[in-house]
Design a protein around this motif. Structure first.
Motif, mmCIF file in Angstrom:
data_model
loop_
_atom_site.group_PDB
_atom_site.id
_atom_site.type_symbol
_atom_site.label_atom_id
_atom_site.label_comp_id
_atom_site.label_asym_id
_atom_site.label_seq_id
_atom_site.Cartn_x
_atom_site.Cartn_y
_atom_site.Cartn_z
ATOM 1 N N GLN A 107 0.510 -1.359 0.135
ATOM 2 C CA GLN A 107 -0.365 -0.053 -0.354
ATOM 3 C C GLN A 107 1.095 1.453 -0.048
ATOM 4 O O GLN A 107 1.704 1.257 0.965
ATOM 5 C CB GLN A 107 -0.942 0.077 1.518
ATOM 6 N N PHE A 108 0.570 2.217 -0.944
ATOM 7 C CA PHE A 108 1.482 3.296 -1.095
ATOM 8 C C PHE A 108 0.198 4.480 -0.673
ATOM 9 O O PHE A 108 -0.606 4.332 -0.791
ATOM 10 C CB PHE A 108 1.826 3.611 -2.460
ATOM 11 N N GLY A 109 0.633 5.930 0.391
ATOM 12 C CA GLY A 109 0.665 7.067 0.556
ATOM 13 C C GLY A 109 1.422 7.660 1.350
ATOM 14 O O GLY A 109 2.316 7.757 1.137
ATOM 15 N N GLY A 110 0.908 8.746 1.603
ATOM 16 C CA GLY A 110 1.681 9.587 2.558
ATOM 17 C C GLY A 110 2.007 9.442 3.646
ATOM 18 O O GLY A 110 1.211 8.671 4.757
ATOM 19 N N ILE A 111 3.259 10.524 4.154
ATOM 20 C CA ILE A 111 3.503 10.484 5.736
ATOM 21 C C ILE A 111 2.346 10.196 6.627
ATOM 22 O O ILE A 111 2.757 9.697 7.624
ATOM 23 C CB ILE A 111 5.343 10.720 5.754
ATOM 24 N N ASP A 112 1.528 10.846 6.398
ATOM 25 C CA ASP A 112 0.720 11.418 6.897
ATOM 26 C C ASP A 112 -0.649 9.844 7.671
ATOM 27 O O ASP A 112 -1.350 9.818 7.847
ATOM 28 C CB ASP A 112 -1.242 12.466 7.193
ATOM 29 N N GLN A 113 0.096 8.990 6.778
ATOM 30 C CA GLN A 113 -0.606 7.791 6.355
ATOM 31 C C GLN A 113 -0.127 6.173 6.967
ATOM 32 O O GLN A 113 -0.824 4.916 7.665
ATOM 33 C CB GLN A 113 -0.978 7.042 4.813
ATOM 34 N N ARG A 114 1.039 7.136 8.356
ATOM 35 C CA ARG A 114 1.977 6.085 8.977
ATOM 36 C C ARG A 114 1.481 4.988 10.148
ATOM 37 O O ARG A 114 1.418 3.470 10.232
ATOM 38 C CB ARG A 114 2.830 6.494 8.979
ATOM 39 N N LYS A 115 0.751 6.095 10.202
ATOM 40 C CA LYS A 115 -0.351 4.966 11.506
ATOM 41 C C LYS A 115 -1.194 4.235 11.094
ATOM 42 O O LYS A 115 -1.056 3.081 12.145
ATOM 43 C CB LYS A 115 -1.023 7.024 12.617
ATOM 44 N N ILE A 116 -1.845 4.558 10.219
ATOM 45 C CA ILE A 116 -2.731 3.802 9.863
ATOM 46 C C ILE A 116 -2.093 2.731 9.763
ATOM 47 O O ILE A 116 -2.151 1.351 9.506
ATOM 48 C CB ILE A 116 -3.884 4.429 8.687
#
Length: 302
Positions: A91-100
């Motif tokens: 899964q790829f996302g911004g660093i704001d997704q790290r906790k998810i």
């Protein structure tokens, strides 16, 4: 309509970068989220996940309020389950997704599912020097902004001479323009446009050199802004062109209909600057006088 709109947006972005679309597949969440299996897994997560972990996982992507809606607590679990039901390896996302992502790595194995690979990129700061915000249109560039709108937003952006920290214009060059240039042409390149009397154009093939020259005040904020605006418009031209057709304009209208016009409130004019209660009393007295006059007119005195 919004699902179809964003499908067209993503495709047009990838086309503008020269990315082939043959293997691209769009999956609508409702195609599996309404299934019995997904619902059961969602209930299982609800029995496993603590309120603390749910709030922590969504703290950077879900609006934080004193009394949150239950949907905000369920969201991290549903995004984690997406990995299994989409059958993806990463899964790829911004660093704001790290906790998810951390949440998914902890809880999916509890359901018997494997951990996935998680890839993240940095978040581009807003043009105003702080966090990019949907509520502040001048903090971001929209994909369908006109050339003039792009120029105006970049012109208003925070870009102090020699200051690198919090500089949204430099950040855009670093995180968007250099990488997309390399994707499109095979090599990174950014051109600072300047009149000949001020040294002429300068070609940069890496961001570090641009940042260094800006910090040493060799690049003027005005030249950087105009050059970034020109590069952004070149990047957005194919996307804007794709949405010029009547079909795409109709899709945009259906996805984001204009807000309904607010009804105009007609203010009643005050009569002779009298208070409303005084005007009402005067009108009532006038009506009584008229009634008496009519009664006298109809009385037979013979």
């Amino acid at each position: 309509a919004r699902t179809k709109y964003y499908e067209q947006v993503v495709k047009s972005i990838l086309r503008s970068l020269g990315v082939p679309l043959e293997k691209l597949e769009f999956v609508v969440g409702s195609s599996y989220e309404l299934s019995r299996e997904f619902s059961m897994d969602n209930y299982k997560l609800a029995a496993l996940v603590t309120e603390h972990d749910a709030k922590k996982a969504g703290s950077e992507v879900v609006k934080q309020v004193a009394s949150p809606a239950l949907s905000g607590l369920l969201y991290p679990g549903m995004q984690a389950l997406d990995e299994e039901y989409l059958g993806v390896d990463a899964q790829f996302g911004g660093i704001d997704q790290r906790k998810i992502f951390t949440f998914a790595e902890k809880y999916l194995p509890m359901l018997g599912y494997s951990k996935r690979i998680h890839l993240m990129n940095s978040m581009v700061p807003g043009l105003n020097g702080s966090k990019m915000s949907a509520s502040d249109p001048n903090s971001k560039i929209d994909l369908l902004d006109t050339k003039k709108e792009v120029q105006n937003k970049i012109k208003k952006a925070y870009c102090e001479l020699g200051v690198v920290e919090g500089n949204g214009v430099l950040a855009f060059a670093k995180n968007v323009l250099f990488p997309t240039s390399e994707l499109r042409t095979g090599h990174a390149e950014f051109v600072v446009l300047r009149p000949e009397q001020y040294g002429g154009n300068t070609v940069y093939t890496d961001y570090a050199s641009l940042e260094s020259d800006f910090a040493e005040e060799k690049v003027h904020p005005g030249d950087l802004k105009s050059s970034v605006a020109a590069a952004i418009n070149t990047l957005l031209d194919p996307i804007r062109e794709h949405f010029e057709s009547a079909e795409m304009q109709q899709l945009l209208l259906e996805a984001y209909p204009p807000p309904a016009a607010k009804p105009k409130v007609v203010k009643q004019k005050k009569k002779h600057n009298k208070r409303p209660d005084a005007v009402d009393a005067e009108a009532e007295a006038g009506a009584e006088v008229k009634a008496v006059e009519e009664q006298l007119a109809n009385t037979n005195l013979d």
